[in-house]
Design a protein around this motif. Structure first.
Motif, short mmCIF file in Angstrom:
data_model
loop_
_atom_site.label_atom_id
_atom_site.label_comp_id
_atom_site.label_asym_id
_atom_site.label_seq_id
_atom_site.Cartn_x
_atom_site.Cartn_y
_atom_site.Cartn_z
N GLY A 236 0.82 -1.20 0.00
CA GLY A 236 0.00 0.00 0.00
C GLY A 236 0.87 1.26 0.00
O GLY A 236 2.08 1.20 0.13
N ARG B 182 -11.82 -4.22 0.83
CA ARG B 182 -11.38 -2.88 1.23
C ARG B 182 -12.46 -2.22 2.07
O ARG B 182 -13.64 -2.54 1.96
N THR C 208 -9.41 4.90 -2.51
CA THR C 208 -8.77 5.11 -1.22
C THR C 208 -9.48 4.32 -0.14
O THR C 208 -10.69 4.43 0.05
N ALA C 209 -8.72 3.47 0.55
CA ALA C 209 -9.29 2.60 1.57
C ALA C 209 -8.17 1.79 2.21
O ALA C 209 -7.03 1.82 1.74
N VAL C 210 -8.52 1.10 3.26
CA VAL C 210 -7.63 0.07 3.80
C VAL C 210 -8.00 -1.23 3.10
O VAL C 210 -9.17 -1.61 3.06
N TYR C 211 -7.00 -1.89 2.56
CA TYR C 211 -7.20 -3.13 1.81
C TYR C 211 -6.78 -4.32 2.67
O TYR C 211 -5.70 -4.32 3.27
N GLY D 39 -4.36 -5.46 7.04
CA GLY D 39 -4.75 -4.35 6.20
C GLY D 39 -3.57 -3.48 5.81
O GLY D 39 -2.63 -3.33 6.58
N THR D 40 -3.68 -2.93 4.62
CA THR D 40 -2.66 -2.00 4.14
C THR D 40 -3.37 -0.80 3.52
O THR D 40 -4.33 -0.95 2.77
N GLN D 41 -2.91 0.39 3.87
CA GLN D 41 -3.58 1.61 3.46
C GLN D 41 -3.21 1.98 2.03
O GLN D 41 -2.02 2.01 1.68
N THR E 21 -3.92 5.17 -0.51
CA THR E 21 -4.44 6.53 -0.60
C THR E 21 -4.16 7.06 -2.00
O THR E 21 -3.01 7.07 -2.45
#
Length: 118
Positions: A8, A37, A89-92, A111-113, A115
């Motif tokens: 991310g 996400r 844009t989200a946490v995946y 999770g990985t951000q 943006t």
């Protein structure tokens, strides 16, 4: 089962990112491997899924832009994201699912951000 996601970051709209997720598991392969996400204030949603039969499915919003792939020899699943948009844009989160005749078990990464700046 532990899942470790990476890849991310911050990218401009139109750019690309590749997410990776590696599983630490004694039993393999998983039946399904997927990416979800969650954007702020929204529910977690399925982005892409890869089944044990190599079938794939995608959310309508990412079709044609994202590609999911898996490498069972590495216990890994990937998500190539192209032409990123601000709404991506989200946490995946990566997810693996093991199925039996009677039930199923889901495991999640931290999770990985991602943006995307417009």
């Amino acid at each position: 089962v532990q899942l470790q996601a990476s890849g991310g970051g911050l990218v401009q709209a139109g750019g690309s990112l590749r997410l990776s997720c590696v599983a630490f598991a004694r039993v393999w392969p998983a039946n399904d491997m997927a990416w979800y996400r969650q954007a702020p204030g929204k529910q977690r949603e399925l982005v892409a899924l890869s089944g044990s039969d190599d079938a794939t499915m995608y959310a309508d919003s990412v079709k044609g832009r994202f590609t999911i792939s898996r490498d069972n020899s590495k216990k890994a699943v990937y998500l190539q994201m192209n032409n990123l948009k601000s709404e991506d844009t989200a946490v995946y989160y990566c997810n693996v699912r093991f199925k039996t005749l009677f039930d199923q078990h889901d495991y999640w990464g931290e999770g990985t951000q991602v943006t995307v700046s417009s």
